[in-house]
Design a protein around this motif. Structure first.
Motif, PDB file in Angstrom:
ATOM      1  N   LEU A 134       0.827  -1.207   0.000  1.00  0.00           N
ATOM      2  CA  LEU A 134       0.000   0.000   0.000  1.00  0.00           C
ATOM      3  C   LEU A 134       0.859   1.253   0.000  1.00  0.00           C
ATOM      4  O   LEU A 134       0.567   2.230  -0.706  1.00  0.00           O
ATOM      5  CB  LEU A 134      -0.930  -0.016   1.211  1.00  0.00           C
ATOM      6  CG  LEU A 134      -1.984   1.087   1.283  1.00  0.00           C
ATOM      7  CD1 LEU A 134      -2.917   1.009   0.094  1.00  0.00           C
ATOM      8  CD2 LEU A 134      -2.767   0.981   2.584  1.00  0.00           C
ATOM      9  N   ILE A 135       1.928   1.244   0.783  1.00  0.00           N
ATOM     10  CA  ILE A 135       2.822   2.415   0.846  1.00  0.00           C
ATOM     11  C   ILE A 135       3.494   2.637  -0.503  1.00  0.00           C
ATOM     12  O   ILE A 135       3.649   3.789  -0.961  1.00  0.00           O
ATOM     13  CB  ILE A 135       3.863   2.228   1.959  1.00  0.00           C
ATOM     14  CG1 ILE A 135       3.173   2.232   3.327  1.00  0.00           C
ATOM     15  CG2 ILE A 135       4.929   3.314   1.893  1.00  0.00           C
ATOM     16  CD1 ILE A 135       4.106   1.967   4.485  1.00  0.00           C
ATOM     17  N   ARG A 136       3.896   1.558  -1.154  1.00  0.00           N
ATOM     18  CA  ARG A 136       4.554   1.699  -2.463  1.00  0.00           C
ATOM     19  C   ARG A 136       3.608   2.281  -3.504  1.00  0.00           C
ATOM     20  O   ARG A 136       4.009   3.076  -4.352  1.00  0.00           O
ATOM     21  CB  ARG A 136       5.095   0.342  -2.912  1.00  0.00           C
ATOM     22  CG  ARG A 136       6.340  -0.099  -2.163  1.00  0.00           C
ATOM     23  CD  ARG A 136       6.917  -1.360  -2.726  1.00  0.00           C
ATOM     24  NE  ARG A 136       6.179  -2.541  -2.293  1.00  0.00           N
ATOM     25  CZ  ARG A 136       5.759  -3.504  -3.090  1.00  0.00           C
ATOM     26  NH1 ARG A 136       5.958  -3.406  -4.391  1.00  0.00           N
ATOM     27  NH2 ARG A 136       5.125  -4.549  -2.608  1.00  0.00           N
ATOM     28  N   TYR A 138       0.974   4.204  -2.778  1.00  0.00           N
ATOM     29  CA  TYR A 138       0.767   5.593  -2.376  1.00  0.00           C
ATOM     30  C   TYR A 138       1.920   6.478  -2.853  1.00  0.00           C
ATOM     31  O   TYR A 138       1.718   7.655  -3.203  1.00  0.00           O
ATOM     32  CB  TYR A 138       0.641   5.689  -0.855  1.00  0.00           C
ATOM     33  CG  TYR A 138      -0.789   5.786  -0.372  1.00  0.00           C
ATOM     34  CD1 TYR A 138      -1.564   6.908  -0.666  1.00  0.00           C
ATOM     35  CD2 TYR A 138      -1.353   4.759   0.375  1.00  0.00           C
ATOM     36  CE1 TYR A 138      -2.873   6.999  -0.223  1.00  0.00           C
ATOM     37  CE2 TYR A 138      -2.674   4.845   0.825  1.00  0.00           C
ATOM     38  CZ  TYR A 138      -3.420   5.972   0.524  1.00  0.00           C
ATOM     39  OH  TYR A 138      -4.711   6.065   0.958  1.00  0.00           O
ATOM     40  N   TRP A 140       3.500   6.376  -5.548  1.00  0.00           N
ATOM     41  CA  TRP A 140       3.331   6.749  -6.948  1.00  0.00           C
ATOM     42  C   TRP A 140       2.379   7.926  -7.119  1.00  0.00           C
ATOM     43  O   TRP A 140       2.435   8.619  -8.145  1.00  0.00           O
ATOM     44  CB  TRP A 140       2.846   5.556  -7.770  1.00  0.00           C
ATOM     45  CG  TRP A 140       3.974   4.665  -8.173  1.00  0.00           C
ATOM     46  CD1 TRP A 140       4.331   3.474  -7.619  1.00  0.00           C
ATOM     47  CD2 TRP A 140       4.910   4.914  -9.221  1.00  0.00           C
ATOM     48  NE1 TRP A 140       5.441   2.973  -8.250  1.00  0.00           N
ATOM     49  CE2 TRP A 140       5.813   3.830  -9.240  1.00  0.00           C
ATOM     50  CE3 TRP A 140       5.088   5.951 -10.131  1.00  0.00           C
ATOM     51  CZ2 TRP A 140       6.868   3.762 -10.142  1.00  0.00           C
ATOM     52  CZ3 TRP A 140       6.136   5.884 -11.033  1.00  0.00           C
ATOM     53  CH2 TRP A 140       7.012   4.803 -11.039  1.00  0.00           C
ATOM     54  N   ILE A 141       1.506   8.153  -6.149  1.00  0.00           N
ATOM     55  CA  ILE A 141       0.651   9.340  -6.216  1.00  0.00           C
ATOM     56  C   ILE A 141       1.510  10.597  -6.153  1.00  0.00           C
ATOM     57  O   ILE A 141       1.308  11.555  -6.909  1.00  0.00           O
ATOM     58  CB  ILE A 141      -0.378   9.321  -5.072  1.00  0.00           C
ATOM     59  CG1 ILE A 141      -1.298   8.094  -5.205  1.00  0.00           C
ATOM     60  CG2 ILE A 141      -1.204  10.603  -5.071  1.00  0.00           C
ATOM     61  CD1 ILE A 141      -2.311   7.969  -4.091  1.00  0.00           C
ATOM     62  N   LYS A 145       1.329  12.812  -9.706  1.00  0.00           N
ATOM     63  CA  LYS A 145       0.370  13.916  -9.671  1.00  0.00           C
ATOM     64  C   LYS A 145       0.945  15.141 -10.392  1.00  0.00           C
ATOM     65  O   LYS A 145       2.171  15.249 -10.597  1.00  0.00           O
ATOM     66  CB  LYS A 145      -0.003  14.248  -8.233  1.00  0.00           C
ATOM     67  CG  LYS A 145       1.143  14.728  -7.371  1.00  0.00           C
ATOM     68  CD  LYS A 145       0.651  14.929  -5.942  1.00  0.00           C
ATOM     69  CE  LYS A 145       1.778  15.428  -5.042  1.00  0.00           C
ATOM     70  NZ  LYS A 145       1.319  15.627  -3.640  1.00  0.00           N
ATOM     71  N   LEU A 247      -6.462   3.766  -6.173  1.00  0.00           N
ATOM     72  CA  LEU A 247      -5.602   4.875  -5.779  1.00  0.00           C
ATOM     73  C   LEU A 247      -5.054   5.650  -6.968  1.00  0.00           C
ATOM     74  O   LEU A 247      -4.940   6.873  -6.919  1.00  0.00           O
ATOM     75  CB  LEU A 247      -4.438   4.356  -4.929  1.00  0.00           C
ATOM     76  CG  LEU A 247      -4.798   3.743  -3.578  1.00  0.00           C
ATOM     77  CD1 LEU A 247      -3.545   3.268  -2.850  1.00  0.00           C
ATOM     78  CD2 LEU A 247      -5.562   4.736  -2.712  1.00  0.00           C
TER      79      LEU A 247
END
Length: 302
Positions: A134-136, A138, A140-141, A145, A247
């Motif tokens: 999940l952290i990995r 996140y 990439w956001i 962005k 995500l």
């Protein structure tokens, strides 16, 4: 007596994986199948139970006669679910191809690297697993962005004049899936390429083959078991992926994993969502069976 214990021990070793599959695969599958044949109800849990033993054998027989396949008919008649399945299969297939194109050169380079360097390269491939999935994703956001690191770098280098819109698109999903599942492609390929006899390449080149021709005629055919294994390890989980589309893909992304989550937790329609899961599992059985047959053929050739 020794033979008896030996026979019992060998059968026990074989029975353990079958017991594992029964407890953690077949039992949950039949629970989901049972829910998919029930009807939605305002209750906890939100469905009418079937296959109940409360009324004895007669009640069980009556429930079997009253089984309803309305949930499956509903899925077949609603284009939303069909589009979600097709979109998931397409995104998973494209992601698998991209992962193969990136992972094959990495695995080939690792297999041809010096023996002392291979453990280090292998550790670098496995290293992302030490961090939460999940952290990995996140992370990439923050990279993709509009004000993220990638756009800042491209603007600094003068490659672009305005930030690229990558986040909340299908491109972001491809990037997330390829990055997340790349080790699952590299490791089987590396295991196959490392065992290959590279004297065959030298013999082919001595007989006049160019390096590219030797690759297509020798290296690639001998590495097909690793290609199939890596492709299945990427394609199968990518079809039902939920975290990455949610995500990185945004609300407009249509994949079966997000649809399944919405039916379970937003609509609380457990029977329909269970039917979605059963159909998804049946779709994925085909590549699994193909993978097993390919592995069996590879063992026969070996």
């Amino acid at each position: 007596m020794g033979r008896l214990f030996s026979a019992l021990g060998s059968r026990l070793v074989i029975a353990v994986p079958y017991l594992w599959l029964f407890v953690f695969f077949l039992v949950p599958f039949f629970i989901v199948l049972k829910i998919s044949l029930s009807q939605t109800a305002v209750a906890i849990p939100p469905y009418l139970p079937v296959f109940g033993l409360d009324e004895g054998f007669a009640g069980l027989v009556r429930n079997l006669r009253e089984l309803s396949f309305e949930n499956y008919l509903w899925l077949l008649g609603d284009p939303l679910y069909l589009n979600a399945y097709l979109s998931s299969l397409w995104i998973a297939a494209v992601s698998t191809i991209l992962t193969l194109l990136i992972g094959y050169p990495i695995a080939h380079g690792m297999a041809r690297a010096p023996l002392a360097l291979r453990p280090v390269l292998l550790m670098l491939v496995i290293l992302p697993f030490w961090t939460s999935f999940l952290i990995r994703v996140y992370a990439w956001i923050g990279i993709l962005k509009p004000e993220g690191l990638l756009n800042q770098l491209l603007l600094f280098l003068g490659v672009i004049d305005q930030p690229l819109v990558i986040i909340n698109t299908t491109t972001a999903i491809y990037i997330g899936i390829v990055y997340s599942y790349l080790p699952f492609m590299v490791l089987p390929l590396y295991a196959t390429l490392e065992k290959m006899d590279y004297t065959l390449i030298e013999a082919a080149q001595d007989l006049g083959c160019t390096p590219i021709a030797a690759f297509w005629k020798i290296t690639l055919p001998l590495s097909l078991p690793g290609v199939v294994a890596g492709s299945m390890l990427v394609f199968i989980p990518a079809v039902g992926e939920f975290v990455i589309p949610d995500l990185l893909g945004g609300s407009g992304t249509l994949m079966i994993g997000k649809t399944l989550w919405s039916e379970f937790f937003s609509n609380r329609d457990w029977p329909v969502s269970s039917a979605v899961a059963v159909i998804l599992l049946l779709i994925l059985v085909a590549p699994i069976v193909y993978f097993q047959r390919a592995q069996a053929r590879a063992r026969e050739r070996a």
